[in-house]
Design a protein around this motif. Structure first.
Motif, PDB file in Angstrom:
ATOM      1  N   THR A  18      45.344  39.501  32.322  1.00  0.00           N
ATOM      2  CA  THR A  18      44.774  40.210  33.464  1.00  0.00           C
ATOM      3  C   THR A  18      45.735  41.266  33.982  1.00  0.00           C
ATOM      4  OG1 THR A  18      43.454  38.299  34.157  1.00  0.00           O
ATOM      5  CG2 THR A  18      43.900  39.952  35.829  1.00  0.00           C
ATOM      6  N   HIS A  38      40.391  43.309  39.426  1.00  0.00           N
ATOM      7  CA  HIS A  38      41.096  42.790  38.257  1.00  0.00           C
ATOM      8  C   HIS A  38      40.365  43.194  36.977  1.00  0.00           C
ATOM      9  CE1 HIS A  38      42.827  39.151  40.699  1.00  0.00           C
ATOM     10  NE2 HIS A  38      42.917  40.301  41.344  1.00  0.00           N
ATOM     11  N   PHE A  51      45.901  44.379  37.301  1.00  0.00           N
ATOM     12  CA  PHE A  51      45.286  44.864  38.523  1.00  0.00           C
ATOM     13  C   PHE A  51      44.923  46.327  38.346  1.00  0.00           C
ATOM     14  CE2 PHE A  51      47.734  41.261  40.021  1.00  0.00           C
ATOM     15  CZ  PHE A  51      46.892  40.672  40.951  1.00  0.00           C
TER      16      PHE A  51
END
Length: 257
Positions: free
Chosen positions: A248, A239, A250
């Motif tokens: 956030t 993350h 990925f």
């Protein structure tokens, strides 16, 4: 090279570098390519980008904050904004959907007297009180005062060695940074079926570990590797979290069953 300059040049997005751009307040070059919906909202979208650029050039932090949201917000302060000037070329809209659009232009960024021109995507979103600049995707990266103005785009390759530990049912997952940008490790964390196996000593041994805390490294750059202790049947994700907002994304997800 001063530390602030190194921060300015860090991170990356997968865009090509283009030629020197000139600044224009006209709407020439605005297109309806790649699914854009007519000319709906295009004047307002262009205007908020210009308000952001004018705010930077006029050292007006309030104007910049009013024009930005999400990833693009929070980098410019009264202490650093006068170090920067921005100049854009003609804008073209490459994507438009309800509440969101992407416009591209050549953007010349001057910092402490050094200039570079990159092909840049401005992602704008429709807010309650008008459009806001949500992301600024610059090919060479755009980090101001330690704040990334767009989520990083990274290519991470993985390999797994089930024989790297003395524990049956565990192994070591190795992640390799294969793209050109540099990522600050204080905003990277690793999550999943992570363990501390005997006989290996990987970098990451606990779920949710922040990469800087676990490794002591400040950056994850092209060619760097990160080793993670995992169960044989693993599910691991990396993350990237923007510190001042908690947003956030990925960077990668890796699994084996």
């Amino acid at each position: 090279m001063p530390h602030s300059r190194r921060r300015f040049l860090s991170t990356a997005a997968s865009l090509s570098i283009a030629g020197i751009a000139g600044c224009s307040s006209a709407t020439e070059g605005l297109s309806d390519a790649a699914g854009a919906v007519g000319s709906q909202g295009i004047e307002e979208q262009k205007a908020v980008i210009d308000r952001f650029i004018a705010g930077v050039n006029e050292n007006d932090v309030d104007a910049v904050d009013a024009a930005t949201t999400g990833w693009a917000a929070g980098g410019f302060t009264g202490e650093n904004i006068d170090e920067y000037t921005l100049e854009r070329g003609d804008l073209s809209r490459t994507n438009s959907e309800d509440g969101r659009a992407t416009l591209k232009a050549d953007l010349t960024i001057t910092h402490d007297g050094e200039s570079r021109t990159d092909r840049t995507s401005f992602v704008v979103v429709d807010l309650v009180d008008g459009w806001g600049v949500d992301q600024i995707l610059v090919s060479g990266g755009f980090v101001v005062g330690g704040t990334t103005l767009a989520p990083p785009m990274a290519s991470i390759a993985s390999s797994y060695d089930r024989n790297a530990t003395s524990n049956e049912g565990t192994g070591v997952l190795t992640l390799t940074h294969e793209s050109e940008g540099t990522l600050p490790t204080n905003e990277m964390s690793v999550h999943g079926t992570i363990t501390d196996p005997d006989g290996a000593g990987p970098d990451i041994t606990t779920d949710g570990a922040v990469v800087r805390d676990a490794t002591g490294r400040s950056r994850f750059s092209s060619g760097d590797t990160l080793t993670i202790g995992v169960e044989h049947e693993y599910d691991v994700s990396v993350h990237y979290t923007k510190e001042n907002t908690g947003d956030t994304v990925f960077l990668g997800e890796f699994s084996h069953s």
